[in-house]
Design a protein around this motif. Structure first.
Motif, short mmCIF file in Angstrom:
data_model
loop_
_atom_site.label_atom_id
_atom_site.label_comp_id
_atom_site.label_asym_id
_atom_site.label_seq_id
_atom_site.Cartn_x
_atom_site.Cartn_y
_atom_site.Cartn_z
N GLU A 1 1.78 4.19 -15.07
CA GLU A 1 2.03 5.61 -15.34
C GLU A 1 1.38 6.49 -14.29
N LYS A 2 0.18 6.09 -13.83
CA LYS A 2 -0.52 6.87 -12.81
C LYS A 2 -0.08 6.49 -11.40
N GLU A 3 0.67 5.38 -11.28
CA GLU A 3 1.07 4.84 -9.97
C GLU A 3 -0.14 4.71 -9.07
N ASP A 4 -1.16 4.08 -9.65
CA ASP A 4 -2.45 3.94 -8.98
C ASP A 4 -2.50 2.63 -8.21
N PHE A 5 -2.22 2.69 -6.93
CA PHE A 5 -2.17 1.47 -6.12
C PHE A 5 -3.55 0.83 -6.00
N ASP A 6 -4.56 1.65 -5.73
CA ASP A 6 -5.91 1.10 -5.58
C ASP A 6 -6.36 0.42 -6.87
N GLY A 7 -6.04 1.06 -7.99
CA GLY A 7 -6.39 0.47 -9.26
C GLY A 7 -5.68 -0.86 -9.49
N LEU A 8 -4.41 -0.91 -9.09
CA LEU A 8 -3.64 -2.15 -9.24
C LEU A 8 -4.20 -3.26 -8.35
N ILE A 9 -4.59 -2.90 -7.14
CA ILE A 9 -5.18 -3.91 -6.25
C ILE A 9 -6.50 -4.41 -6.83
N THR A 10 -7.30 -3.50 -7.35
CA THR A 10 -8.55 -3.91 -7.99
C THR A 10 -8.26 -4.83 -9.16
N ALA B 1 4.17 -13.96 -5.55
CA ALA B 1 2.96 -14.35 -4.83
C ALA B 1 2.50 -13.26 -3.87
N ALA B 2 3.43 -12.43 -3.38
CA ALA B 2 3.09 -11.37 -2.43
C ALA B 2 2.08 -10.39 -3.01
N VAL B 3 2.08 -10.21 -4.31
CA VAL B 3 1.15 -9.30 -4.97
C VAL B 3 -0.29 -9.68 -4.64
N ASN B 4 -0.53 -10.96 -4.49
CA ASN B 4 -1.88 -11.45 -4.18
C ASN B 4 -2.07 -11.73 -2.69
N GLY B 5 -1.10 -11.28 -1.89
CA GLY B 5 -1.24 -11.45 -0.45
C GLY B 5 -0.83 -12.82 0.06
N VAL B 6 -0.12 -13.60 -0.74
CA VAL B 6 0.33 -14.92 -0.31
C VAL B 6 1.42 -14.74 0.73
N HIS B 7 1.32 -15.50 1.81
CA HIS B 7 2.31 -15.38 2.89
C HIS B 7 2.67 -16.76 3.39
N TYR B 8 3.76 -16.83 4.11
CA TYR B 8 4.18 -18.10 4.68
C TYR B 8 3.21 -18.47 5.80
N LYS B 9 2.91 -19.73 5.84
CA LYS B 9 1.86 -20.22 6.73
C LYS B 9 2.17 -19.88 8.19
N VAL C 1 6.19 -4.23 -6.47
CA VAL C 1 6.42 -4.67 -5.08
C VAL C 1 7.29 -3.66 -4.34
N CYS C 2 8.35 -3.19 -5.00
CA CYS C 2 9.24 -2.24 -4.33
C CYS C 2 8.59 -0.87 -4.18
N ARG C 3 7.88 -0.42 -5.19
CA ARG C 3 7.25 0.89 -5.16
C ARG C 3 6.14 0.97 -4.12
N PHE C 4 5.36 -0.07 -4.00
CA PHE C 4 4.21 -0.05 -3.10
C PHE C 4 4.38 -1.04 -1.94
N MET C 5 5.61 -1.19 -1.51
CA MET C 5 5.89 -2.14 -0.42
C MET C 5 5.07 -1.81 0.82
N LYS C 6 5.09 -0.55 1.25
CA LYS C 6 4.38 -0.14 2.46
C LYS C 6 2.87 -0.32 2.27
N GLU C 7 2.37 0.10 1.12
CA GLU C 7 0.93 -0.02 0.84
C GLU C 7 0.48 -1.48 0.85
N LEU C 8 1.32 -2.35 0.28
CA LEU C 8 0.98 -3.77 0.28
C LEU C 8 0.98 -4.33 1.69
N GLU C 9 1.96 -3.94 2.47
CA GLU C 9 2.01 -4.41 3.86
C GLU C 9 0.76 -3.97 4.62
N ASP C 10 0.36 -2.71 4.42
CA ASP C 10 -0.83 -2.21 5.11
C ASP C 10 -2.09 -2.90 4.60
N HIS C 11 -2.15 -3.09 3.30
CA HIS C 11 -3.35 -3.67 2.71
C HIS C 11 -3.57 -5.10 3.21
#
Length: 2048
Positions: free
Chosen positions: A1763-1772, A1940-1948, A2006-2016
């Motif tokens: 509801e708050k669209e709190d990216f930092d809170g979601l990452i925490t 898996a991308a939510v936790n920063g998992v990426h292809y080797k 993932v779609c809403r915070f795609m850019k933030e996730l990429e930067d993070h």
């Protein structure tokens, strides 16, 4: 003398000692009561008493006077209760005031008396038998509701035993059921001991016991007695006693015999007026007339008595000749004598009716009372419960010397004497004559009376209105009696129950001899000794036949009574079962009331007949099968009639033509046949002979045989109809003579063109063909076999030519009869069905494709795509989204295709029609569909047969040409067409389901002109509840429509409630009789036919009847019928997979599964057993435990126990063998079948006889089959009685769980027990509530003990003391836990967790006690540390007080300005402080930044590095950094290693791509790091942009290392004594050194180097995390130990004291102010602490986020973040879930207190303020009161006051300077004044104030809610949601996982984020790396401890919350994470459609 005209209800004259006396009394003449009393009728429940008549009152001029209560003058005088008083005459005082028995004087107790009372508002009939010992004379003319055994107190024991014995001997054992024991006593007596003493008698029933006074004058006592009797009556069945009469003694018999002879002489004299001696002799030889004892008279004004009087003229009934097919045994009269007798008897009947009143009145008026009483006592009585039953009315039979019975008027029905009655007056009374009534009307009336009598005997009188319906028999009731005798009242119901079970012996039910009136096997009477020899007696025929006794009910009367008492739908069921039993069916039936003829055509509509015909023309070897609805079949019909009476049985003759071994038509020699019957005359029955296609067939084609029961001369209408419709007429006549009444009929038949066969009884001539088609045959001296064979030949000869065909449907065109189908409701349903099923002669194989498009290709394609979701390859999420898009597209196509006219009309009819109309509609729809399919199916089957023959012929020739292949292809095409042509009502419902699923999945609203699809489940639910089977699994698609089934069951639950059901499922090979068995067992309607009868699985509800519900713990049995295993149309692996799937599904669903095995062939059994055993093996692995039973059908000799034992042994061996094989395949241990499931081969294996008794199609069912059905049903119910069943909701969830698991390859791996999960979640909520109560109780204890420590009352704390204080609450919780596990409806499932949770509660309680002790020990230590300062504080306070006092005296009267006073005080205050603190060093504050810098330099780090890190501030979020690559330095060797690995991966993936045909169009796949599919691709563009990122596994290790170091540091810091000794830089030095050592150790295990910046940042990070605790603890230490701060805080207080002294206040005022000041601080703290606990409790109990379990909290946290669209809170939350949850709790508590529920929180605070106020006020009052009493000083007062506050408040004050205070009342008043001010301010206290004190609501809730499991998924980091922190041995689990991308998992070795869900991966063949080792996802548990403890179930669903994130915070996730969503990490397009609202809604769906 005026004639006494009796107008009593029954119209009897009876002179007995009977008066109707109820005050107030009025005298009413009998004539005046005529109208009202003639209307009296039998009550259906309360038995009427014997109708009585008062004596003629001679004092009033001969007028009859009856004394009645005024209230009864215009009401019915039928008793509600009939009571018999038995016992000791001394038990009561009989007199006018006795309410129950108000005789004016003592009655003669040797005689009985019966009275009718209006007693206490009820009509009561009381029969006084007190003291009566002669058991030979009972006036049992009525049903008795209660025997009151009156016992005098004191003699009750002996009198009870003798009274019970007397009652049993007199009335029989059954009478004890109606016994009420009444102990009478004097008014001053106590009889309490009587009950206790009587209870020692085993026969005594406490509930049927009463006490009252002997006088019986107390109305309350009598009313209470009547209430008990009423309860007893309601419990008894039947409600009143109708026991056997005792045998009359010898004198009574002689008296009766004498009277019978006398009556016979009188009767004979009347007859002789119109008959000659020869005629009488002939009549005596040919007729028998049994008296209709007890039958109602035809005229209500007739004075003849019904039972009690000496009746001369009995009610006359139509006498019916009976043929025993028409019950005509013993008839050997010719038609002429019969006819003459009939005419004479009709005339006599009319005459006697007119004279009956007068003659009877005279006779009874002149007889002495004693004689009347004797006659009354001698009369036999007939009883019927619940209505007085008239005696059996019998037809005229041969008269067997009617010497013992009474002479009675006889009448014979005659069809030729209509409207002819003769007025006669034999007794000379010409003043009054009866009205002339037509004979036809009279016959009808008498037939109705006869019918009423029959229905009464069968207890069916109420069923003419409330008819039997299918629902009455679609229920589980008591076991059906097979071999036991049945009481008469239960015969009809027993017949129907056994008929439903296909027991053709249902007609032959033995009736138990409940009374002397009804007897099948009568005892042989003994000839009374009269002086004559036995031989003389034999010749004299002096042995009398007892005509007073009723004969048993005729079996066909039972059948027809049941038929008449059934509604149209149950009639269909009856007819179907009769047909299956190979019995004839009623074709023409006279109406019971109007006698009109009805054709029940509707009942035949559902019948199909199948037969085979040998083709005699072209090829005699070819047999053609025909199958069609019998109504449409055009067949020849042979009709049989009887003209007159004859000795041969017509019905038996017909049976020999149809089936010599089976009685298709009932005849005289059948078991149970009797002389009398009343419902069969005029009934025409029909049966069909169906050839089997064999040479020995009696007839070559299907042939109908019709049999008209009764004399065809008298049933003219039926005769005419049948002769017109028949192909051949066969007439049986006794003789052929001119002038016979049959002559005209025979002449007409002879002149007709129809073939005619005349069978002559008294003719011995052979067969003669008189003319074309006309034959005659003599029957005399010929065997039935010869007659039968000859008759068959004649009929075959006739039918070989041209003949008239008969079609049942044409009966609707016959005029003059009523056809049941013409009923308006039936026509309404038919009309609607015709509109619906209007396919315009379309090919049936095209109907479904044309009109039911949703269930055809579209549905099959949807099922295929849906299953593919569980077997994905390639880019999993992209493929999954692709499938989901395709599924949506198919649903859209279904929506477009759902507008067919057929379905619209079908659903509109279902919606609009009422229940009955709807049933007709559905039946007609099925009928029309069947009719549509008949021709097409027949032609397709014919084509199939022909083509199959051609293929066989070619194979015999070993023809391998293309022609064979062509024929085989054509055969396959015909087979496909055959499957398409299968069409039934279930397809209509399947279409409804698909329309519903399509619209619901797309959330489409109905458009205009379209039916509301949301109502479909409700319609289907109503049908399911009413008994319709519903499709559970679509057999064509092999799929369960989960959405439809779920909604359907939801509606069933809405209508019935969440009822418990016992699920019974059945498995077996196809065509093994599964459906037939279930239908016979439970009365179900599953489709049965040869071949593939059931496809898929169907479910049907069967209600448990109220009679036996108490024996079971469920309300319904839910039967699941399935298609057969090893289907012929499926081949190879398809069959095996489908059968395994089906078996697993239905075994999992069932509480019990029947394994149906056909025959005992081991080869046939093996495949089935393997499938079944594997299914049970799977159930064991997923913790489901159904029971099973094996049913061997078609066993040849089920009686051979030795063979059965051998069969069981072989079955056991096979099961054990299969269990081993299944165990190997499923990967589990099992040596035998009993290791898999509880199984006893001795009890759980049943053997069934073969279904048919002979060869179909003419074979009836085997009676042994019905017995086996009953035995199996009893066995199932016995097992079921031990089962709890499951609720409908549980059944629904089971369907979901089983089917979703079956869609995956590995059932056990994929199975999720949703119900078990729900039960566990509910348990978690309870656990949270229990632990919260323990915690809140311990917090209260802690609070109190804390105050005692502060008050210096407690210096040491033992753990045992805490346990004692909390013991009460702990015991309450333990009891609550026990109650929950014992009483919850899911207690069986809860049992697996009971031990663990009980131990967890104990552990929690112990931890709370230890934690409390630890905190309080710290307080004690702090108190000890502050002891020196505390001692100085007293000194400081005394000095300050004295200095303030002195200063005030100096300035008193000198300075009046308050401001000046303030200045003066401030001026000296600093000096006082300096003086007092001389030599005391102030405690310094912490210089944290400087200490950090110094310590880092001491560790060897350069200042520049330190400054850079501090300036960047990156260290503050070190644990949430997305990428740690900047802290890492890779060596050249490591870079080369990574490059080499990439090269190897690329080669592997290139090969895979080529294999899968993806080529260059697919990106190169790569293997992933931990937590992802290790297949990835790296495009050329990505290679140029690639960044050398650490593998995700290493990233997670670094993050985990940081978290571990932080936790370690926190633990080290918190062990330091900062609160008691203050801060020291050494603490930080220790922490920094520990961090450096840990980093060094960590680096040594890695293949890369960590930069110095990492260590510096890590040290700064742990310093930063430790700072709040260090600062707070040091501040607390300083506050408690710094004298300067203490004194500065006292300045305001002493200034106030100074001012008071300046004002001249006394010491009491000042001391009062000091006390108030002390109380102010302590009360604020106490209120805040208590409010903190209160708010925490309120939020825990009522706040949605906190009131559930851990999972519920998780949902609210995620919802808040979205509801708050709190990216930092979601990452925490993703990386440190506990931290974010704690933040959420703090935020919610703050909002609750300050915004959302501020008022509620304020109320909690105000209540606590009020509590404290009352506490202090009471303490003041008590302390002052005590000091006044004990005469103490101020010191004593202070101690008393402090002790009263005790643990509630901190309070400690020194009274050293106030020793002179002695006005304690004044002191109390002063304190109260100050207290009032304090409390007013506290009521408005800010809730923020709580933050300053020890107890904080947010921290309390954090401690409670965060004490759970925080382990994260090793793949996607989803956190385990178990409420228990340690929940071993249960796995970690979470209801949903994440990309898996939510936790920063990426292809080797790429920058491509991984978007796949781990729940998708674990169902695929992919693998993942752990280090350098590769593990398959399906075996992820083998990858180590972190993986082994996790349960991750394959799931193809997509969690919309995380796809939105993932779609809403795609850019933030990429930067993070400094990674990209590209290549293989590209986000599927479907995800982008998910909105925030969808995401939040998905949380509610997932957390249900």
């Amino acid at each position: 003398m005026e004639e006494n005209q009796d107008k009593t209800p029954a119209g009897r004259a009876e002179e007995l000692d009977v008066n109707y006396e109820t005050p107030p009394m009025t005298n009413i003449k009998a004539e005046e009561l005529q109208d009202s009393e003639n209307e009296t009728k039998c009550d259906a429940v309360n038995d009427p008493v014997e109708d009585q008549q008062s004596e003629s009152n001679t004092d009033t001029g001969g007028g009859s006077e009856i004394k009645l209560g005024s209230s009864a003058s215009n009401e019915k005088l039928l008793p509600e209760l009939t009571l018999v008083l038995i016992g000791d005459t001394n038990s009561i005082e009989i007199g006018s005031k006795n309410i129950l028995l108000d005789h004016d004087e003592q009655a003669n107790m040797e005689q009985f008396s019966a009275k009718l009372y209006d007693l206490c508002g009820r009509h009561i009939s009381v029969i006084n038998m007190l003291g009566l010992q002669n058991t030979d004379r009972f006036p049992l003319n009525e049903g008795i509701h209660a025997f009151l055994l009156l016992l005098p107190n004191g003699l009750h024991i002996s009198h009870y035993s003798s009274g019970v014995q007397w009652l049993e001997q007199a009335f029989g054992k059954d009478s004890l059921t109606y016994l009420m024991t009444v102990v009478t006593h004097e008014s001053d007596e106590n009889c309490e001991s009587a009950l206790k003493e009587l209870k020692s008698n085993s026969r005594f029933v406490e509930e049927r016991y009463h006490t009252c006074t002997r006088s019986m004058m107390d109305e309350k006592e009598i009313i209470a007695l009547l209430d008990k009797i009423k309860v007893m009556v309601s419990e008894n069945d039947p409600h009143c006693y109708s026991g056997a009469m005792c045998d009359e003694n010898k004198e009574q018999k002689e008296h009766l015999e004498h009277k019978s002879h006398e009556k016979e002489r009188i009767h004979s004299s009347v007859l002789q007026q119109n008959e000659t001696g020869d005629e009488l002799e002939e009549r005596a030889a040919t007729t028998e007339c049994d008296g209709a004892n007890g039958a109602k008279t035809s005229d209500r004004n007739d004075d003849s008595t019904r039972e009690g009087g000496d009746t001369e003229n009995k009610s006359v009934i139509p006498s019916v000749t009976s043929d025993e097919e028409e019950a005509d045994e013993g008839k050997e009269i010719n038609s002429e004598s019969s006819s003459n007798t009939n005419e004479r008897f009709i005339k006599e009947r009319s005459a006697e009716e007119d004279t009956s009143q007068t003659s009877e009145t005279v006779s009874t008026a002149t007889k002495p009372r004693k004689e009347l009483e004797e006659e009354s006592a001698a009369k036999p009585n007939v009883k019927c419960d619940p209505v007085d039953e008239p005696a059996d009315v019998q037809h005229c039979e041969k008269n067997d010397n009617n010497t013992a019975g009474e002479s009675e008027t006889k009448s014979v029905t005659s069809a030729t004497t209509k409207n002819s009655t003769t007025d006669m007056n034999l007794c000379g009374n010409k003043d009054k004559q009866s009205e002339k009534i037509s004979e036809e009307a009279n016959m009808k009336k008498q037939c109705q009376e006869q019918t009423e009598s029959l229905l009464c005997r069968l207890h069916l009188q109420d069923k003419l209105q409330q008819k039997f319906s299918p629902a009455d028999f679609l229920q589980i009731g008591p076991p059906v009696k097979q071999d036991q005798e049945t009481c008469e009242k239960d015969v009809a119901r027993t017949f129907l129950h056994r008929l439903m079970m296909l027991d053709y012996r249902a007609r032959y039910i033995s009736v138990r001899q409940d009374s002397a009136e009804v007897s099948n096997s009568k005892p042989v009477p003994e000839i009374p000794h009269t002086g004559q020899s036995a031989l003389e007696a034999l010749y004299g025929n002096t042995v009398s036949s007892d005509k007073s006794k009723q004969s048993p009910v005729h079996p066909m009367d039972v059948q027809m009574a049941a038929f008449h008492c059934s509604d149209s739908f149950f009639k269909q069921n009856m007819i179907t079962k009769l047909l299956q039993c190979q019995y004839a069916l009623p074709l023409l039936v006279p109406d019971l009331n109007t006698m009109d003829i009805e054709c029940p055509l509707w009942t035949f509509r559902q019948i199909r007949k199948t037969w085979k015909i040998i083709q005699t023309k072209d090829n005699p070897n070819i047999v053609t099968m025909k199958s069609m609805p019998i109504c449409e079949a055009k067949t020849p019909m042979v009709s049989f009639f009887r003209l007159g009476s004859l000795s041969q049985s017509k019905s038996q003759l017909i049976n020999t033509l149809i089936n010599e071994r089976h009685n298709t038509f009932f005849h005289r020699n059948c078991p149970g046949s009797t002389k009398s019957r009343c419902l069969m005359d005029g009934v025409a029955e029909i049966a069909w002979y169906c050839p089997a296609g064999k040479p020995n067939d009696a007839f070559t084609d299907c042939t109908a045989f019709c049999n008209l029961h009764g004399d065809a001369l008298l049933n003219e209408k039926q005769r005419d109809i049948l002769t017109e419709k028949s192909s051949v007429n066969i007439v049986l006549v006794p003789t052929l003579e001119k002038g016979d009444k049959s002559e005209k009929v025979i002449s007409a038949l002879f002149e007709s063109a129809k073939p005619l066969i005349i069978l002559i009884a008294n003719n011995d001539s052979g067969t003669v063909q008189l003319t074309g088609g006309k034959y005659s045959m003599g029957l005399k001296d010929r065997s039935q076999s010869d007659v039968s064979n000859e008759l068959k030949g004649i009929i075959r000869n006739i039918l070989s030519g041209v003949y008239t065909t008969f079609q049942l449907e044409t009966m609707a065109e016959v005029s003059g009869i009523r056809v049941d189908e013409n009923d308006s409701l039936c026509q309404k349903g038919k009309s609607a069905a015709m509109k619906t099923v209007d396919f315009k002669e379309m090919d049936v194989s095209m109907v479904k494709d044309e009109f039911l498009k949703c269930q055809g290709k579209l549905w099959h394609e949807w099922c295929k795509k849906n299953k593919e979701q569980y077997h994905l390859t390639g880019h999993l999420e992209q493929e999954k989204c692709k499938r989901q898009k395709e599924l949506i597209q198919i649903r859209e196509k279904q929506c477009k295709a759902s507008r067919s006219k057929v379905m619209k009309l079908f659903i509109e009819s279902l919606s609009s029609l009422k229940s009955t109309d709807r049933e007709y509609f559905l039946k007609w729809t099925q009928i029309f569909i069947d009719a549509l399919c008949t021709d097409d199916l027949s032609s397709i089957l014919q084509s199939y047969d022909e083509k199959w023959s051609e293929v066989l012929a070619l194979k015999k020739k070993h023809d391998k040409s293309d022609q064979l292949k062509k024929k085989q292809t054509e055969l396959e095409q015909i087979s496909t067409k055959l499957q398409s042509a299968t069409f039934g009502l279930e397809h209509m419902f399947r279409e409804m389901g698909q329309i519903y699923e399509a619209h619901k999945s797309l959330k489409k609203r109905p458009t205009s002109g379209q039916t509301d699809w949301s109502k479909y489940p409700e319609l289907a639910a109503e049908l399911m509840i009413s008994g319709h089977p519903m499709e559970l699994m679509d057999g064509d698609a092999g799929h369960v429509p989960l959405t439809w089934i779920s909604s359907l069951l939801d509606e069933v639950i809405n209508k019935l409630g969440n009822k418990k059901v016992f699920v019974l499922s059945v498995l077996g090979v196809q065509s093994s009789g599964k459906s037939t068995m279930l239908n016979a067992m439970f009365g179900l309607q599953f489709a049965v036919s040869a071949g593939r009868c059931t496809k898929g699985a169907f479910m049907q509800l069967v209600r448990v009847s109220e009679e036996i519900k108490k024996d079971f713990q469920f309300d319904y049995v839910l039967v699941v019928d399935t298609e057969g295993l090893r289907a012929l149309e499926l081949e190879g692996n398809t069959t095996l997979h489908h059968d395994n799937e089906l078996a697993t599904f239905v075994v999992g669903l069932g509480n019990m599964t029947l394994i149906n095995i056909f025959g005992e062939n081991p080869a046939d059994m093996q495949d089935v057993l393997q499938i079944v055993v594997q299914a049970f093996m799977r159930m064991k692995q997923v913790k489901l435990s159904p029971s099973c039973a094996f049913v061997h059908q078609n066993v040849s000799d089920i009686a051979a126990s030795e063979m059965n034992m051998d069969g069981k042994r072989r079955l056991q061996d096979k099961l054990d063998q299969m269990a081993k094989l299944a165990a190997e395949e499923e990967g589990c241990d099992a040596e035998c079948f009993s290791d898999v499931i509880a199984f006893d081969v001795q009890k759980d294996v049943k053997y069934f006889a073969q279904l048919w008794e002979g060869s179909p199609p003419m074979a009836p069912p085997n009676p042994g089959y019905s017995e086996s059905i009953q035995e199996l049903k009893t066995f199932i119910l016995s097992k079921a009685s031990q089962s709890k069943g499951i609720t409908l909701k549980q059944f629904k969830s089971k369907i979901h769980d089983l089917w979703n698991a079956l869609l995956n390859e590995n059932f056990v791996f994929s199975f999720k027990n949703t119900h078990e999960i729900a039960v566990y979640r509910k348990l978690e909520v309870q656990y949270g509530n229990w632990t919260w109560k323990l915690r809140s109780n311990m917090l209260t204890i802690e609070n109190q003990l804390h105050n005692r420590i502060e008050n210096e009352e407690l210096f040491e704390l033992e753990l045992s003391y805490l346990h004692e204080e909390s013991h009460k609450t702990y015991e309450e919780i333990k009891n609550a836990v026990t109650t929950y596990f014992d009483d919850d409806r899911d207690k069986e499932m809860l049992a697996q967790w009971r031990g663990r949770f009980e131990s967890k509660i104990k552990e929690f309680h112990d931890e709370q006690a230890k934690g409390c002790k630890r905190k309080l020990d710290e307080v004690i230590e702090q108190k000890k540390a502050c002891k020196k300062l505390d001692e100085k504080k007293t000194e400081f306070e005394n000095k300050l007080l004295q200095k303030s006092k002195d200063l005030a005296h100096q300035l008193k009267d000198k300075v009046e300005d308050e401001e000046e006073l303030g200045k003066q005080f401030t001026k000296v205050w600093s000096g006082w402080v300096t003086e007092l603190t001389a030599g005391i060093t102030p405690i310094k504050d912490i210089n944290y930044q400087e200490d950090q810098y110094t310590i880092l330099q001491e560790l060897g780090f350069e200042g520049t590095h330190i400054n850079q890190s501090v300036d960047k501030g990156r260290y503050k979020n070190m644990s949430t950094v997305g990428n740690y690559s900047d802290y890492v330095t890779l060596t050249k060797h490591q870079e080369a290693s990574y490059t080499s690995q990439r090269s190897q991966d690329k080669q592997v993936e290139d090969k895979n791509a080529e294999k899968q045909g993806f080529g260059f169009l697919r990106t190169i796949k790569r293997f992933l790091g931990l937590g992802s599919t290790q297949q990835s691709s790296l495009s050329s563009t990505q290679a140029t942009k690639r960044k050398e990122n650490l593998p995700h596994e290493e990233q997670e290790l670094i993050r985990s290392f940081i978290d571990d170091v932080e936790q370690q540091t926190s633990n080290i810091i918190k062990t330091k004594p900062v609160p008691t000794k203050g801060y020291s830089p050494a603490y930080l030095q220790e922490v920094a050194k520990n961090v450096k050592e840990n980093v060094t150790e960590f680096k040594s295990k890695r293949k890369y180097a960590l930069k110095k910046e990492f260590t510096v940042d890590l040290v700064l990070y742990v310093f930063d995390r430790a700072e709040p605790w260090l600062s707070e603890s040091h501040k607390k230490f300083k506050m408690n130990n710094d004298a300067h701060i203490y004194l500065e805080n006292k300045k305001k207080q002493y200034y106030s004291i100074f001012k008071e002294y300046c004002k001249g206040s006394s010491d009491a005022v000042v001391f009062g102010e000091l006390i108030c000041e002390k109380l102010k601080s302590s009360t604020v703290e106490a209120v805040c602490n208590k409010t903190a606990i209160g708010i925490a409790n309120e939020m825990k109990c009522s706040f949605p986020a906190f009131s559930g379990n851990r999972l519920n909290l998780e949902k609210h946290v995620l919802k808040s973040l979205a509801e708050k669209e709190d990216f930092d809170g979601l990452i925490t939350y993703i990386q440190h879930p506990r931290k974010q949850v704690e933040t959420f709790i703090k935020e919610e508590v703050e909002k609750y207190i300050l915004k959302e529920s501020k008022a509620k929180a304020q109320n909690i605070l105000k209540k606590n303020v009020e509590d404290i106020k009352q506490l202090v006020s009471q303490a003041l009052f008590d302390a002052t009161k005590k000091i006044k009493t004990d005469k103490g000083d101020i010191d004593t007062w202070v101690k008393s006051f402090s002790s009263l506050l005790n643990s509630k408040l901190k309070f400690n004050i020194c009274c050293q300077n106030f020793s002179d205070i002695n006005e304690f009342d004044f002191l109390e008043d002063e304190i109260k004044k100050g207290l009032k001010s304090i409390m007013e301010k506290m009521s408005n206290l800010s809730l923020d104030k709580m933050k300053e004190f020890r107890m904080k609501p947010d921290q309390i809730l954090i401690d409670q809610l965060c004490n759970c499991c925080w382990v994260k998924c090793p793949f996607c980091a989803a956190v385990c949601t178990n409420t228990l922190a340690d929940h071993s041995p249960d796995d970690h689990s979470v209801p949903f996982h994440r990309p898996a991308a939510v936790n920063g998992v990426h292809y080797k070795n790429t920058v491509e984020l991984d978007v796949k869900f781990c729940t998708t991966r674990v169902g695929t063949d992919g693998s993942f790396y752990l280090g350098e080792e590769l593990f398959p996802y399906k075996k992820y548990r083998t990858a180590g401890p972190r993986f082994a403890d996790w349960s991750i179930t394959p799931d193809s669903s997509t969690v919309r919350y995380w796809t939105w994130f993932v779609c809403r915070f795609m850019k933030e996730l990429e930067d993070h994470y400094t990674l990209k969503f590209q290549g293989n990490g590209e986000i599927p397009d479907l995800w982008r459609n998910h909105t925030k609202e969808d995401a939040i809604k998905s949380l509610d769906e997932m957390f249900q």
